[in-house]
Design an enzyme around this catalytic site. Sequence first.
Site, mmCIF file in Angstrom:
data_model
loop_
_atom_site.group_PDB
_atom_site.id
_atom_site.type_symbol
_atom_site.label_atom_id
_atom_site.label_comp_id
_atom_site.label_asym_id
_atom_site.label_seq_id
_atom_site.Cartn_x
_atom_site.Cartn_y
_atom_site.Cartn_z
ATOM 1 N N SER A 147 0.722 -1.307 -0.160
ATOM 2 C CA SER A 147 -0.200 -0.150 0.438
ATOM 3 C C SER A 147 0.902 1.258 -0.248
ATOM 4 O O SER A 147 1.854 1.837 -1.522
ATOM 5 C CB SER A 147 -0.960 -0.122 1.597
ATOM 6 O OG SER A 147 -2.300 0.731 1.024
ATOM 7 N N ASP A 225 -10.453 -5.115 -2.824
ATOM 8 C CA ASP A 225 -9.952 -4.489 -1.885
ATOM 9 C C ASP A 225 -10.067 -3.483 -1.627
ATOM 10 O O ASP A 225 -10.243 -2.378 -3.176
ATOM 11 C CB ASP A 225 -8.271 -4.347 -3.780
ATOM 12 C CG ASP A 225 -7.202 -3.405 -2.301
ATOM 13 O OD1 ASP A 225 -7.768 -1.914 -0.972
ATOM 14 O OD2 ASP A 225 -6.249 -3.472 -1.507
ATOM 15 N N HIS A 258 -7.328 -6.050 1.154
ATOM 16 C CA HIS A 258 -6.368 -4.801 0.997
ATOM 17 C C HIS A 258 -5.246 -5.228 2.322
ATOM 18 O O HIS A 258 -4.206 -5.394 2.037
ATOM 19 C CB HIS A 258 -6.531 -3.271 1.556
ATOM 20 C CG HIS A 258 -5.758 -2.688 0.923
ATOM 21 N ND1 HIS A 258 -4.973 -2.325 0.087
ATOM 22 C CD2 HIS A 258 -5.489 -1.830 1.923
ATOM 23 C CE1 HIS A 258 -4.305 -1.910 -0.006
ATOM 24 N NE2 HIS A 258 -3.785 -0.979 1.541
HETATM 25 N N1 LIG Z 1 -7.616 2.200 8.876
HETATM 26 C C1 LIG Z 1 -8.059 2.243 8.551
HETATM 27 C C2 LIG Z 1 -7.059 1.431 7.372
HETATM 28 C C3 LIG Z 1 -6.082 0.900 7.031
HETATM 29 C C4 LIG Z 1 -5.009 0.000 6.557
HETATM 30 O O1 LIG Z 1 -6.045 -0.696 5.720
HETATM 31 N N2 LIG Z 1 -4.025 0.155 6.726
HETATM 32 C C5 LIG Z 1 -3.243 -1.094 5.726
HETATM 33 C C6 LIG Z 1 -2.235 -0.165 5.290
HETATM 34 S S1 LIG Z 1 -2.718 0.796 4.019
HETATM 35 C C7 LIG Z 1 -2.476 -2.094 7.390
HETATM 36 O O2 LIG Z 1 -2.062 -2.643 6.253
HETATM 37 N N3 LIG Z 1 -3.204 -1.929 8.322
HETATM 38 C C8 LIG Z 1 -3.406 -2.688 9.032
HETATM 39 C C9 LIG Z 1 -3.198 -3.987 9.141
HETATM 40 O O3 LIG Z 1 -3.772 -4.219 8.457
HETATM 41 O O4 LIG Z 1 -2.529 -4.580 10.319
HETATM 42 C C10 LIG Z 1 -9.481 2.025 8.074
HETATM 43 O O5 LIG Z 1 -9.626 1.844 8.778
HETATM 44 O O6 LIG Z 1 -10.134 2.100 7.141
#
Ligand SMILES: N[C@@H](CCC(=O)N[C@@H](CS)C(=O)NCC(=O)O)C(=O)O
Length: 280
Positions: A147, A225, A258
């Site tokens: 990402s 995604d 995602h």
């Molecule tokens: N916090 C965001 C999502 C953020 C997100 O998906 N972050 C990805 C990277 S862009 C990630 O790897 N998050 C940490 C995880 O899944 O542990 C939401 O609430 O929609």
Amino acid sequence: MRVISEHRCYDGVQGFYRHVSTVTGTPMRFSVYQPPQAKHQKVPVLFYLAGLTCTEETFMIKANAQRFAAQYGMMLVSPDTSPRNTGFPGENDSWDFGTAASFYVDATQEPWSRHFKMYSYVVQELRDTIVQNFPALPDRMGIFGHSMGGHGALVLALKNPDIYKSVSAFAPVTAPSQCPWGQKAFSSYLGSNIADWHQYDASELMKQRQNPFPQGILIDQGLEDQFLDVQLLPHHFEAACIKAGQHLSLRRHSGYDHNYYFIMSFMEDHIAYHHRILSA
Ligand SMILES: N[C@@H](CCC(=O)N[C@@H](CS)C(=O)NCC(=O)O)C(=O)O
């Protein structure tokens, strides 16, 4: 460099470390997985840049990459996703800007330019720290990420193909100048000049290169995604690669979203891909 903790893992060592960065002017944390082969010889290094909301722990906890790093004899290194506790107004107000959202650029705009120098931190200082403190082969390094970190991996590699000999990404932000995450971050970190944004935009950088990675680039993307159509825009990067004569393996996978369940599903392919290039 201080050791926070070290743990036996697949007969290698999973470690967490901190140091005071001269580039960012802040304390920084990073994680390193040393495969069992590193007990006896120097090994290739694979840097991993994580996405929004992540830390130096996320990849090591969630991707199950150590299993394959041990098998293929690769060291894994993952930095934190930004400086923290800078005291700048708004640093913790949103999940897609400020803390954990550096976008791996060297900020030029106040106040961010005082500490948010993640591009130089990863390319120079973290790499030097790894070479000086771990059994790493400095001329056999690759980079990948997810990402925002996929964007970082593509940009760092495209700007430094002499340092990063292999590059891949999971669901990367491929055209930050054209998506809301990138526009929000770049306007505050880099100012309003679009030409400055293009220096950190993989699709724009690719248009200026001629086949920088002759052994190809690997990208995996889930078709469920939730960020695909608004933020990630892999078709822009795909078009730029065609224009540059760059071989790109962009694999679109139905059903995957995602998160790290998607990433872990294709982790072995990525480590094998980097291993093939870095061990040649
Ligand atoms: N916090 C965001 C999502 C953020 C997100 O998906 N972050 C990805 C990277 S862009 C990630 O790897 N998050 C940490 C995880 O899944 O542990 C939401 O609430 O929609």
